[in-house]
Scaffold this motif. Structure first.
Motif, PDB file in Angstrom:
ATOM      1  N   LEU A   1       0.797  -1.224   0.000  1.00  0.00           N
ATOM      2  CA  LEU A   1       0.000   0.000   0.000  1.00  0.00           C
ATOM      3  C   LEU A   1       0.831   1.276   0.000  1.00  0.00           C
ATOM      4  O   LEU A   1       0.282   2.367   0.101  1.00  0.00           O
ATOM      5  CB  LEU A   1      -0.932   0.015   1.233  1.00  0.00           C
ATOM      6  CG  LEU A   1      -1.908  -1.153   1.352  1.00  0.00           C
ATOM      7  CD1 LEU A   1      -2.675  -1.059   2.663  1.00  0.00           C
ATOM      8  CD2 LEU A   1      -2.866  -1.181   0.176  1.00  0.00           C
ATOM      9  N   GLY A   2       2.143   1.138  -0.134  1.00  0.00           N
ATOM     10  CA  GLY A   2       2.999   2.302   0.007  1.00  0.00           C
ATOM     11  C   GLY A   2       3.355   3.033  -1.271  1.00  0.00           C
ATOM     12  O   GLY A   2       4.038   4.054  -1.232  1.00  0.00           O
ATOM     13  N   ASP A   3       2.919   2.531  -2.410  1.00  0.00           N
ATOM     14  CA  ASP A   3       3.257   3.164  -3.690  1.00  0.00           C
ATOM     15  C   ASP A   3       2.633   4.556  -3.764  1.00  0.00           C
ATOM     16  O   ASP A   3       1.417   4.723  -3.619  1.00  0.00           O
ATOM     17  CB  ASP A   3       2.743   2.292  -4.839  1.00  0.00           C
ATOM     18  CG  ASP A   3       3.257   2.740  -6.194  1.00  0.00           C
ATOM     19  OD1 ASP A   3       3.612   3.926  -6.352  1.00  0.00           O
ATOM     20  OD2 ASP A   3       3.291   1.907  -7.120  1.00  0.00           O
ATOM     21  N   GLU A   4       3.450   5.571  -4.015  1.00  0.00           N
ATOM     22  CA  GLU A   4       2.963   6.946  -4.077  1.00  0.00           C
ATOM     23  C   GLU A   4       1.924   7.133  -5.176  1.00  0.00           C
ATOM     24  O   GLU A   4       1.042   7.997  -5.077  1.00  0.00           O
ATOM     25  CB  GLU A   4       4.140   7.901  -4.301  1.00  0.00           C
ATOM     26  CG  GLU A   4       5.020   8.108  -3.084  1.00  0.00           C
ATOM     27  CD  GLU A   4       4.277   8.807  -1.952  1.00  0.00           C
ATOM     28  OE1 GLU A   4       3.622   9.835  -2.219  1.00  0.00           O
ATOM     29  OE2 GLU A   4       4.333   8.324  -0.811  1.00  0.00           O
ATOM     30  N   GLN A   5       2.005   6.357  -6.231  1.00  0.00           N
ATOM     31  CA  GLN A   5       1.060   6.496  -7.342  1.00  0.00           C
ATOM     32  C   GLN A   5      -0.365   6.141  -6.937  1.00  0.00           C
ATOM     33  O   GLN A   5      -1.324   6.566  -7.587  1.00  0.00           O
ATOM     34  CB  GLN A   5       1.499   5.619  -8.517  1.00  0.00           C
ATOM     35  CG  GLN A   5       2.807   6.061  -9.152  1.00  0.00           C
ATOM     36  CD  GLN A   5       3.179   5.201 -10.348  1.00  0.00           C
ATOM     37  OE1 GLN A   5       2.537   4.197 -10.641  1.00  0.00           O
ATOM     38  NE2 GLN A   5       4.234   5.595 -11.039  1.00  0.00           N
ATOM     39  N   LEU A   6      -0.517   5.378  -5.863  1.00  0.00           N
ATOM     40  CA  LEU A   6      -1.849   4.992  -5.415  1.00  0.00           C
ATOM     41  C   LEU A   6      -2.653   6.183  -4.904  1.00  0.00           C
ATOM     42  O   LEU A   6      -3.885   6.133  -4.854  1.00  0.00           O
ATOM     43  CB  LEU A   6      -1.750   3.917  -4.324  1.00  0.00           C
ATOM     44  CG  LEU A   6      -1.125   2.588  -4.751  1.00  0.00           C
ATOM     45  CD1 LEU A   6      -1.082   1.626  -3.578  1.00  0.00           C
ATOM     46  CD2 LEU A   6      -1.877   1.967  -5.923  1.00  0.00           C
ATOM     47  N   LYS A   7      -1.965   7.255  -4.536  1.00  0.00           N
ATOM     48  CA  LYS A   7      -2.663   8.455  -4.076  1.00  0.00           C
ATOM     49  C   LYS A   7      -3.542   9.034  -5.180  1.00  0.00           C
ATOM     50  O   LYS A   7      -4.584   9.632  -4.912  1.00  0.00           O
ATOM     51  CB  LYS A   7      -1.662   9.510  -3.606  1.00  0.00           C
ATOM     52  CG  LYS A   7      -0.908   9.147  -2.337  1.00  0.00           C
ATOM     53  CD  LYS A   7       0.037  10.266  -1.935  1.00  0.00           C
ATOM     54  CE  LYS A   7       0.778   9.922  -0.644  1.00  0.00           C
ATOM     55  NZ  LYS A   7       1.713  11.008  -0.242  1.00  0.00           N
ATOM     56  N   ASP A   8      -3.104   8.894  -6.423  1.00  0.00           N
ATOM     57  CA  ASP A   8      -3.817   9.462  -7.568  1.00  0.00           C
ATOM     58  C   ASP A   8      -4.628   8.422  -8.337  1.00  0.00           C
ATOM     59  O   ASP A   8      -5.264   8.757  -9.337  1.00  0.00           O
ATOM     60  CB  ASP A   8      -2.821  10.121  -8.534  1.00  0.00           C
ATOM     61  CG  ASP A   8      -2.111  11.307  -7.919  1.00  0.00           C
ATOM     62  OD1 ASP A   8      -2.693  11.940  -7.016  1.00  0.00           O
ATOM     63  OD2 ASP A   8      -0.973  11.598  -8.334  1.00  0.00           O
ATOM     64  N   ASP A   9      -4.605   7.195  -7.897  1.00  0.00           N
ATOM     65  CA  ASP A   9      -5.303   6.129  -8.627  1.00  0.00           C
ATOM     66  C   ASP A   9      -6.088   5.275  -7.638  1.00  0.00           C
ATOM     67  O   ASP A   9      -5.620   4.224  -7.187  1.00  0.00           O
ATOM     68  CB  ASP A   9      -4.291   5.273  -9.399  1.00  0.00           C
ATOM     69  CG  ASP A   9      -4.962   4.277 -10.333  1.00  0.00           C
ATOM     70  OD1 ASP A   9      -6.198   4.106 -10.230  1.00  0.00           O
ATOM     71  OD2 ASP A   9      -4.250   3.665 -11.156  1.00  0.00           O
ATOM     72  N   PRO A  10      -7.299   5.710  -7.283  1.00  0.00           N
ATOM     73  CA  PRO A  10      -8.068   4.980  -6.266  1.00  0.00           C
ATOM     74  C   PRO A  10      -8.418   3.560  -6.684  1.00  0.00           C
ATOM     75  O   PRO A  10      -8.536   2.673  -5.829  1.00  0.00           O
ATOM     76  CB  PRO A  10      -9.335   5.835  -6.111  1.00  0.00           C
ATOM     77  CG  PRO A  10      -9.444   6.598  -7.388  1.00  0.00           C
ATOM     78  CD  PRO A  10      -8.026   6.872  -7.803  1.00  0.00           C
ATOM     79  N   TRP A  11      -8.571   3.319  -7.973  1.00  0.00           N
ATOM     80  CA  TRP A  11      -8.948   1.976  -8.415  1.00  0.00           C
ATOM     81  C   TRP A  11      -7.782   1.004  -8.265  1.00  0.00           C
ATOM     82  O   TRP A  11      -7.977  -0.162  -7.893  1.00  0.00           O
ATOM     83  CB  TRP A  11      -9.470   2.033  -9.844  1.00  0.00           C
ATOM     84  CG  TRP A  11     -10.532   3.086  -9.963  1.00  0.00           C
ATOM     85  CD1 TRP A  11     -10.518   4.213 -10.734  1.00  0.00           C
ATOM     86  CD2 TRP A  11     -11.758   3.149  -9.215  1.00  0.00           C
ATOM     87  NE1 TRP A  11     -11.646   4.964 -10.527  1.00  0.00           N
ATOM     88  CE2 TRP A  11     -12.438   4.329  -9.606  1.00  0.00           C
ATOM     89  CE3 TRP A  11     -12.363   2.319  -8.268  1.00  0.00           C
ATOM     90  CZ2 TRP A  11     -13.666   4.697  -9.074  1.00  0.00           C
ATOM     91  CZ3 TRP A  11     -13.589   2.686  -7.722  1.00  0.00           C
ATOM     92  CH2 TRP A  11     -14.224   3.852  -8.127  1.00  0.00           C
ATOM     93  N   SER A  12      -6.561   1.479  -8.509  1.00  0.00           N
ATOM     94  CA  SER A  12      -5.385   0.648  -8.238  1.00  0.00           C
ATOM     95  C   SER A  12      -5.195   0.458  -6.739  1.00  0.00           C
ATOM     96  O   SER A  12      -4.754  -0.604  -6.284  1.00  0.00           O
ATOM     97  CB  SER A  12      -4.133   1.274  -8.854  1.00  0.00           C
ATOM     98  OG  SER A  12      -4.186   1.224 -10.263  1.00  0.00           O
TER      99      SER A  12
END
Length: 235
Positions: free
Chosen positions: A100-111
């Motif tokens: 859950l630590g990938d910074e890109q997840l902040k901008d991609d709720p579905w991922s």
């Protein structure tokens, strides 16, 4: 959600009672001295807290399993409460670092929601960690419980992470503006926690649980996430 998710290929924890009243290290565990002492204590604490819960595990049990004196254990952890807190913190830290630590997840709720499904799948291979998380449930009702502050923060952070990502998705244009971000976030966390309880009950040896309680957790969580995507995602 558990963090506890949430979950049965984990090795059986040590349960053999030692002559001193503690529990010896279980089969397949590395010999004492092969790990850092602090890490060894944490590893044995995970196994014993997972098998017997917080109240059912003593410092003497953990010290015996780690093949260290109780005084030596207290040199690394000042109390049972402090040790339990570190076990919980390590669980969250490892989950976030690996899934859950990938910074890109902040901008991609579905991922991010896909990552929560992956976390649930991860938890199916670490039953002892799921059991530890579920053992914190009494902390909900007692502010002085050693796990209460951690559990409150864990729940708040899990909900906030999903909510913030959904709100960011609205700005970017991947989430419908009318999507109830906080309600979705709460429901995802609640479903994960509820499935963990059912899964633990149904996978307990000689369980009294009815067959319809049995769950693999992953399919249920994936079904819910896919439903959320169909309802609220903008392609």
């Amino acid at each position: 959600m558990s963090s506890t998710s949430a979950h049965s290929q984990a090795a059986s924890p040590a349960t053999t009672t030692a002559a001193s009243g503690g529990r010896w290290r279980g089969p397949g565990r590395p010999p004492a001295g092969s790990e850092d002492k602090r890490e060894r204590i944490l590893n044995e604490a995970v196994a014993l807290f997972g098998a017997h819960g917080y109240a059912g595990t003593s410092l003497a049990d953990i010290a015996a399993a780690a093949e260290i004196s109780k005084a030596g254990l207290l040199h690394h952890f000042s109390s049972k409460e402090a040790l339990f807190a570190q076990v919980l913190a390590r669980r969250d830290r490892e989950d976030r670092a690996s899934l859950l630590g990938d910074e890109q997840l902040k901008d991609d709720p579905w991922s991010l929601l896909d990552a929560f499904v992956a976390l649930v799948e991860h938890n199916t291979r670490h039953r002892e960690l799921v059991a530890i998380y579920t053992a914190t449930t009494p902390a909900v009702l007692a502010a002085d419980h050693p796990a209460h502050a951690w559990l409150a923060q864990h729940l708040a952070e899990s909900i906030a992470q999903i909510e913030a990502s959904l709100e960011r998705g609205k700005v970017i244009g991947t989430v419908r503006l009318e999507a109830p971000s906080r309600l979705i976030a709460r429901s995802v966390v609640a479903l994960s926690d509820g499935l963990q309880i059912q899964w633990l009950c149904a996978t307990t040896p000689d369980t009294a649980a009815a067959s319809n309680v049995g769950t693999g957790m992953v399919d249920e969580m994936r079904l819910y996430v896919e439903d959320l995507k169909q309802r609220w995602r903008i392609d």
